[in-house]
Scaffold this motif. Structure first.
Motif, PDB file in Angstrom:
ATOM      1  N   ILE A   4      38.767   9.871  54.438  1.00  0.00           N
ATOM      2  CA  ILE A   4      38.932   8.714  54.600  1.00  0.00           C
ATOM      3  C   ILE A   4      37.599   7.551  55.262  1.00  0.00           C
ATOM      4  O   ILE A   4      37.063   6.577  55.124  1.00  0.00           O
ATOM      5  CB  ILE A   4      40.155   7.218  54.921  1.00  0.00           C
ATOM      6  CG1 ILE A   4      41.692   7.809  54.157  1.00  0.00           C
ATOM      7  CG2 ILE A   4      40.395   6.231  55.950  1.00  0.00           C
ATOM      8  CD1 ILE A   4      43.018   8.025  55.071  1.00  0.00           C
ATOM      9  N   ALA A   5      37.667   7.941  56.472  1.00  0.00           N
ATOM     10  CA  ALA A   5      36.282   7.619  57.546  1.00  0.00           C
ATOM     11  C   ALA A   5      34.978   7.536  56.081  1.00  0.00           C
ATOM     12  O   ALA A   5      34.564   7.141  56.298  1.00  0.00           O
ATOM     13  CB  ALA A   5      35.753   8.388  58.499  1.00  0.00           C
TER      14      ALA A   5
ATOM     15  N   MET B  32      48.510  -4.763  50.196  1.00  0.00           N
ATOM     16  CA  MET B  32      49.667  -4.268  49.450  1.00  0.00           C
ATOM     17  C   MET B  32      51.388  -4.874  49.470  1.00  0.00           C
ATOM     18  O   MET B  32      51.776  -5.418  48.343  1.00  0.00           O
ATOM     19  CB  MET B  32      49.206  -2.673  48.493  1.00  0.00           C
ATOM     20  CG  MET B  32      50.408  -2.811  47.855  1.00  0.00           C
ATOM     21  SD  MET B  32      50.302  -3.333  46.594  1.00  0.00           S
ATOM     22  CE  MET B  32      49.027  -2.272  45.983  1.00  0.00           C
TER      23      MET B  32
ATOM     24  N   GLN C 252      36.874   8.104  64.157  1.00  0.00           N
ATOM     25  CA  GLN C 252      36.519   7.727  62.820  1.00  0.00           C
ATOM     26  C   GLN C 252      37.851   8.245  62.917  1.00  0.00           C
ATOM     27  O   GLN C 252      38.191   7.281  61.636  1.00  0.00           O
ATOM     28  CB  GLN C 252      35.800   9.185  62.261  1.00  0.00           C
ATOM     29  CG  GLN C 252      34.555   9.079  62.024  1.00  0.00           C
ATOM     30  CD  GLN C 252      32.974  10.096  61.489  1.00  0.00           C
ATOM     31  OE1 GLN C 252      34.507  11.297  61.628  1.00  0.00           O
ATOM     32  NE2 GLN C 252      32.548  10.146  61.425  1.00  0.00           N
ATOM     33  N   GLN C 253      38.547   8.851  63.085  1.00  0.00           N
ATOM     34  CA  GLN C 253      40.275   9.321  63.277  1.00  0.00           C
ATOM     35  C   GLN C 253      41.082   7.547  62.998  1.00  0.00           C
ATOM     36  O   GLN C 253      42.348   7.269  62.639  1.00  0.00           O
ATOM     37  CB  GLN C 253      40.994  10.434  63.844  1.00  0.00           C
ATOM     38  CG  GLN C 253      40.412  11.405  63.214  1.00  0.00           C
ATOM     39  CD  GLN C 253      40.644  12.593  62.225  1.00  0.00           C
ATOM     40  OE1 GLN C 253      42.499  12.292  62.691  1.00  0.00           O
ATOM     41  NE2 GLN C 253      40.290  12.722  61.401  1.00  0.00           N
TER      42      GLN C 253
ATOM     43  N   MET D 169      51.863   1.507  46.563  1.00  0.00           N
ATOM     44  CA  MET D 169      50.643   1.857  46.931  1.00  0.00           C
ATOM     45  C   MET D 169      49.897   3.160  45.710  1.00  0.00           C
ATOM     46  O   MET D 169      49.118   3.345  45.424  1.00  0.00           O
ATOM     47  CB  MET D 169      50.359   2.489  47.996  1.00  0.00           C
ATOM     48  CG  MET D 169      50.142   0.876  48.470  1.00  0.00           C
ATOM     49  SD  MET D 169      50.241   1.492  50.794  1.00  0.00           S
ATOM     50  CE  MET D 169      48.322   1.845  51.072  1.00  0.00           C
TER      51      MET D 169
ATOM     52  N   ARG E  22      41.888  12.169  57.300  1.00  0.00           N
ATOM     53  CA  ARG E  22      41.208  10.519  57.465  1.00  0.00           C
ATOM     54  C   ARG E  22      40.099  10.799  58.263  1.00  0.00           C
ATOM     55  O   ARG E  22      39.066   9.801  57.337  1.00  0.00           O
ATOM     56  CB  ARG E  22      41.907  10.678  59.317  1.00  0.00           C
ATOM     57  CG  ARG E  22      43.442  10.738  58.869  1.00  0.00           C
ATOM     58  CD  ARG E  22      44.148  10.131  60.243  1.00  0.00           C
ATOM     59  NE  ARG E  22      45.923   9.519  60.357  1.00  0.00           N
ATOM     60  CZ  ARG E  22      46.700   9.887  60.703  1.00  0.00           C
ATOM     61  NH1 ARG E  22      45.836   9.826  62.874  1.00  0.00           N
ATOM     62  NH2 ARG E  22      47.622   9.151  60.500  1.00  0.00           N
ATOM     63  N   GLY E  23      39.503  12.155  58.105  1.00  0.00           N
ATOM     64  CA  GLY E  23      37.875  12.392  57.732  1.00  0.00           C
ATOM     65  C   GLY E  23      37.408  11.986  56.545  1.00  0.00           C
ATOM     66  O   GLY E  23      36.814  11.586  56.058  1.00  0.00           O
TER      67      GLY E  23
ATOM     68  N   ASP F 218      48.121  10.132  53.230  1.00  0.00           N
ATOM     69  CA  ASP F 218      48.243  10.521  54.643  1.00  0.00           C
ATOM     70  C   ASP F 218      49.758   9.987  54.945  1.00  0.00           C
ATOM     71  O   ASP F 218      50.425  10.250  56.040  1.00  0.00           O
ATOM     72  CB  ASP F 218      46.950  10.024  55.532  1.00  0.00           C
ATOM     73  CG  ASP F 218      47.135  10.709  57.222  1.00  0.00           C
ATOM     74  OD1 ASP F 218      46.539   9.792  57.420  1.00  0.00           O
ATOM     75  OD2 ASP F 218      47.882  11.744  57.060  1.00  0.00           O
ATOM     76  N   MET F 219      49.559   8.511  54.265  1.00  0.00           N
ATOM     77  CA  MET F 219      50.214   7.624  54.963  1.00  0.00           C
ATOM     78  C   MET F 219      51.731   7.919  54.501  1.00  0.00           C
ATOM     79  O   MET F 219      53.109   7.694  55.154  1.00  0.00           O
ATOM     80  CB  MET F 219      50.113   6.230  54.718  1.00  0.00           C
ATOM     81  CG  MET F 219      49.158   5.457  54.892  1.00  0.00           C
ATOM     82  SD  MET F 219      49.240   3.217  54.413  1.00  0.00           S
ATOM     83  CE  MET F 219      49.770   3.587  56.126  1.00  0.00           C
TER      84      MET F 219
ATOM     85  N   GLU G  91      44.427   2.095  56.760  1.00  0.00           N
ATOM     86  CA  GLU G  91      45.254   2.746  56.439  1.00  0.00           C
ATOM     87  C   GLU G  91      46.171   1.878  56.346  1.00  0.00           C
ATOM     88  O   GLU G  91      47.145   0.949  56.225  1.00  0.00           O
ATOM     89  CB  GLU G  91      45.987   3.850  56.823  1.00  0.00           C
ATOM     90  CG  GLU G  91      45.793   5.120  56.345  1.00  0.00           C
ATOM     91  CD  GLU G  91      46.276   6.424  56.987  1.00  0.00           C
ATOM     92  OE1 GLU G  91      46.663   6.485  58.219  1.00  0.00           O
ATOM     93  OE2 GLU G  91      45.780   7.738  56.784  1.00  0.00           O
TER      94      GLU G  91
ATOM     95  N   LEU H 188      44.357   8.438  51.385  1.00  0.00           N
ATOM     96  CA  LEU H 188      44.247   7.477  52.348  1.00  0.00           C
ATOM     97  C   LEU H 188      46.559   7.212  51.860  1.00  0.00           C
ATOM     98  O   LEU H 188      47.207   7.607  52.579  1.00  0.00           O
ATOM     99  CB  LEU H 188      43.713   5.526  52.121  1.00  0.00           C
ATOM    100  CG  LEU H 188      44.395   5.371  52.504  1.00  0.00           C
ATOM    101  CD1 LEU H 188      43.000   3.768  53.422  1.00  0.00           C
ATOM    102  CD2 LEU H 188      45.544   3.900  51.908  1.00  0.00           C
TER     103      LEU H 188
ATOM    104  N   ILE I 122      35.634   1.373  50.667  1.00  0.00           N
ATOM    105  CA  ILE I 122      37.668   1.976  49.977  1.00  0.00           C
ATOM    106  C   ILE I 122      38.158   0.710  49.236  1.00  0.00           C
ATOM    107  O   ILE I 122      37.773  -0.191  49.373  1.00  0.00           O
ATOM    108  CB  ILE I 122      38.437   2.126  51.464  1.00  0.00           C
ATOM    109  CG1 ILE I 122      39.086   3.112  52.364  1.00  0.00           C
ATOM    110  CG2 ILE I 122      40.066   2.463  50.730  1.00  0.00           C
ATOM    111  CD1 ILE I 122      38.845   3.230  52.891  1.00  0.00           C
TER     112      ILE I 122
ATOM    113  N   LEU J  68      39.676   4.636  62.967  1.00  0.00           N
ATOM    114  CA  LEU J  68      39.603   3.494  62.126  1.00  0.00           C
ATOM    115  C   LEU J  68      40.236   3.546  60.873  1.00  0.00           C
ATOM    116  O   LEU J  68      40.199   3.305  59.813  1.00  0.00           O
ATOM    117  CB  LEU J  68      37.653   3.813  61.957  1.00  0.00           C
ATOM    118  CG  LEU J  68      36.948   3.180  63.403  1.00  0.00           C
ATOM    119  CD1 LEU J  68      35.700   3.256  63.341  1.00  0.00           C
ATOM    120  CD2 LEU J  68      37.641   1.006  63.399  1.00  0.00           C
ATOM    121  N   SER J  69      39.924   5.183  60.641  1.00  0.00           N
ATOM    122  CA  SER J  69      41.028   5.791  59.071  1.00  0.00           C
ATOM    123  C   SER J  69      42.329   5.035  59.355  1.00  0.00           C
ATOM    124  O   SER J  69      43.128   4.593  58.320  1.00  0.00           O
ATOM    125  CB  SER J  69      40.643   7.182  59.437  1.00  0.00           C
ATOM    126  OG  SER J  69      39.478   8.037  58.444  1.00  0.00           O
TER     127      SER J  69
END
Lengths: 368, 385
Positions: free
Chosen positions: B378-379, A265, A250-251, B296, B375-376, B319-320, A258, B316, B2, A253-254
């Motif tokens: 986002i998952a 963008m 999961q992490q 963004m 990130r969870g 985090d970025m 991103e 998202l 998303i 894929l997150s």
């Protein structure tokens, strides 16, 4: 408008640019050198011609749709998602600029050469032309003019591995006799002496426009790779559950999501400025456009390594096979990252500009 | 899934706010040393907050009837962008302006709105966030501070920790249990507005590794709250906190915490004459990331302005953004170390700013939801959870 175009192209490409079709084209190219007279991609290109997308950027007065860069962004994205094995976006850019009342371009797909090198004997070679193997014509920008050279007139050697569509292309010394552009203008395109714009940096601008197109292709193919990887993680079971339930997966894929979001963008940043590269524009506007393209190609290229490696990690061994469709997309991803400059090339451009513009605040520089 | 972010242009009427704000900041911060400006939104200055309030730049998105600016999210974006780029000391009013005020506007009674919002807009009421507890950090639903009903309101017992600026704020909006038991988790939680001057409230600042004090422990020992302390609906605390976190995560501030360091480094490069290719490439890399992050963040603002709830998309971008903010000092440290070891003179203020940002950087991805939690989120948006 964007959604209408996006949906129409999605439907078309979903039908005609399937993985099976891509494999067929790649296989046909691999087994025969003399495919120019009956190219395996002829049917696919005809479908694109019939759809009218090819002239989307051509002004309405000259028979096109007169759309802007941002309006055709979904086209580039869709072409990337479907790993379209043809230089659709590049053809659209060339036709958008060069099609005019006095000059009608040939119908076939047009690749844009990134680099032109002259041999001591006057021969002209273009290394690693993206889509060189599925193009009828190659736009070569040299100094303040550009030339449209027939692929059939070149010695073409595949420049990548396996099913790569990129090619090293070389024309013999009399290459300018093959130029399809109106030779009464001495090989220059009619619009080259833009009011106030001059001709300086012409080669650079075509290179940048092609890079911008590639940025959107990169964003599209990475979107597709993300979809495939999430789908796989949601179906494949190990240890009694689908692997997408594990936090480690999961992490990753997150992180992938991103990068894909940022890439999309970044490509929009480029496309929102691409018009200023090839139409009349002030020096300041053009300079900003170059910076926008730099951001677009650098950031999309920077996303590629993580996206590719996470995709292959999650897919495991099955994703490493020729039979699985993942490789169609990750092969293209790496090739597109390399074309027209990757991270370093465009980072240098941005860093140089910002250091040189001594009165420019960073918060203003980044507002593209 | 998303949602895709669409590149958004700043509307002209909101962009028009930029130059007046910039002109004010250029003057107001002229004498402020860069080491202090590097504190960015953690720099606390009551007079500065009042000066912004005087110009109508506090509570910009709150309705004019409550003393606010009556403007939209885009205007606030421009304002925040300029404040952070300059390293303005906005800490005193930051939380109230960013989330407490909007929360009260969204969930408060008319009486609560009329009481608190004008104070926030005048820079006379500073707020802090009462969420984390020693045993409830990422697992926020396990908070155990409890408010029990009394004839006149509530009596509160428990404690909060990592409460930024509690020692310098007037009020706290706290997530507490008002019914049920801990195992009920999200159910039975409420939000209360606590006047921090009430008897029974004890605040102990925590010194962080930079030597500054922002975080606090806050102890509640039979604190008597009146009826009006409850904000929103009893038992709806979890949904309200989620909405509050969306406010917290959605601005451009999660990408600009290291801006003063970046600008100072660029000034140094410009002063050098010949700059080698390595720093140039590094600068370009940072710019390419930052430009996209900014686009963004602006796109998220557009979604908010449209009445959408971009919870996953905001997580998202946060985090970025925090990853970028943390990478920046690490990369600059390497290139400046190279300069120093090669015998180049590097200005002391730049090195001090670098040292501070390097030390404070881990906190960027801890506040407002840790990296792993985001990130969870986002998952979950990808359909994996």
């Amino acid at each position: 408008m964007q959604e209408v175009i996006a949906n129409a192209l999605e439907q078309l490409l979903g039908a005609v640019s399937s993985p099976a079709e891509i494999r067929r084209i790649e296989a046909a190219l691999a087994c025969s050198e003399s495919t120019r007279h009956q190219p395996p991609w002829a049917g696919l290109w005809k479908a694109l011609l019939d759809s009218g997308f090819v002239d989307a950027l051509v002004p309405e007065g000259t028979g096109g749709s007169g759309l802007s860069g941002m309006e055709v962004f979904p086209v580039a994205l869709a072409a990337g998602r479907h790993a379209l094995p043809l230089p659709l976006m590049h053809t659209m850019l060339v036709r958008g600029v060069l099609n005019s009342a006095t000059q009608s371009l040939p119908e076939g797909p047009i690749a844009i050469a990134g680099i032109a090198v002259f041999g001591s004997d006057g021969s002209l070679s273009c290394p690693s032309v993206p889509f060189g193997r599925t193009a009828d014509w190659v736009l070569v920008a040299i100094d303040d003019s550009c030339h449209l050279l027939p692929a059939a007139g070149a010695t073409t050697v595949i420049s990548g591995n396996g099913g790569s569509l990129d090619a090293d292309m070389e024309w013999e010394p009399a290459w300018d006799a093959l130029d399809a552009l109106n030779l009464r203008h001495g090989g220059r395109d009619p619009g080259v002496s833009f009011a106030g714009g001059g001709t300086s940096g012409y080669t650079t601008r075509w290179h940048a426009a092609a890079a911008c197109a590639h940025a959107a292709l990169l964003a599209g193919v990475m979107q597709r790779i993300l979809e495939m990887t999430v789908a796989y993680a949601s179906e494949r079971s190990q240890f009694g559950q689908v692997i997408g339930r594990f936090q480690a997966i999961q992490q990753q894929l997150s992180v992938m999501a991103e990068e894909v979001c940022a890439a999309r963008m970044a490509a929009q940043v480029g496309f929102s400025h691409v018009g200023a590269l090839l139409q009349p524009a002030s020096r300041a506007t053009r300079s900003r456009a170059m910076q926008a393209v730099a951001v677009a190609k650098a950031r999309t290229s920077a996303a590629a390594p993580a996206v590719a490696s996470i995709a292959h990690a999650v897919h495991g061994a099955i994703g490493f096979t020729e039979e699985h469709d993942l490789q169609i997309h990750t092969r293209r991803l790496h090739e597109m990252r390399m074309a027209y400059g990757a991270e370093t090339y465009w980072h240098r451009k941005l860093g140089d500009d910002l250091v040189r513009e001594v009165d420019r605040r960073t918060v203003d520089f980044i507002r593209l | 899934m998303i949602r895709s972010l669409s590149k958004t242009a700043m509307p002209a009427e909101d962009e028009a706010l930029r130059m007046p704000v910039r002109a004010f900041l250029d003057e107001a911060l002229r004498a402020m040393p860069v080491e202090l400006r590097a504190r960015s939104w953690m720099g606390f200055d009551v007079e500065f907050s009042r000066a912004l309030a005087h110009r109508g730049w506090l509570g910009l998105t709150l309705p004019e009837q409550y003393g606010g600016g009556g403007r939209g999210a885009f205007s606030r974006f421009v304002l925040v962008e300029e404040l952070l780029a300059a390293g303005a000391p906005v800490s005193a009013h930051w939380i109230a302006d960013r989330q407490s005020g909007p929360l009260i506007l969204k969930y408060g009674t008319e009486a609560q709105k009329q009481f608190y919002l004008p104070l926030i807009c005048r820079g006379e009421a500073f707020f802090c966030i009462g969420m984390s507890e020693p045993n409830a950090g990422s697992d926020l639903a396990s908070v155990s501070s409890r408010a029990v009903r009394t004839p006149s309101g509530w009596v509160l017992n428990g404690m909060k920790i990592w409460t930024t600026n509690a020692h310098r704020s007037h009020y706290m909006i706290a997530l507490v249990r008002t019914s049920g038991a801990p195992q009920d988790r999200h159910k039975g939680l409420s939000q209360v507005i606590i006047d921090l001057s009430l008897p029974g409230v004890t605040i102990k600042p925590i010194t962080d590794l930079t030597g500054d004090q922002h975080f606090c422990e806050v102890f509640f020992d039979n604190v008597q709250l009146d009826d009006a302390a409850l904000i929103g609906t009893e038992g709806a605390g979890w949904e309200q906190v989620m909405a509050e976190l969306a406010f917290e995560r959605s601005g451009p501030e999660r990408i600009y915490s290291s801006m003063v360091l970046l600008e100072e480094w660029i000034v140094y490069l410009r002063g050098r004459g010949r700059v080698g290719s390595e720093p140039i490439k590094l600068l370009g890399q940072m710019i390419s990331h930052l430009a996209v992050l900014r686009a963004m963040a602006l796109s998220i603002t557009a979604m908010l302005q449209n009445g959408e709830s971009p919870t996953i998309e905001a997580a998202l971008v946060k985090d970025m953004g925090t990853e970028f903010e943390q990478q920046l000092p690490l990369l600059i440290a390497d290139t400046l170390a190279n300069d120093l070891a090669s015998g180049r003179a590097v200005p002391s203020p730049l090195l001090k700013v670098l040292a501070y940002i390097t030390q404070i950087a881990p906190s960027f991805s801890l506040r407002g939801g840790t990296r792993e939690i985001l990130r969870g989120v986002i998952a979950r948006g990808l359909g994996l959870r």
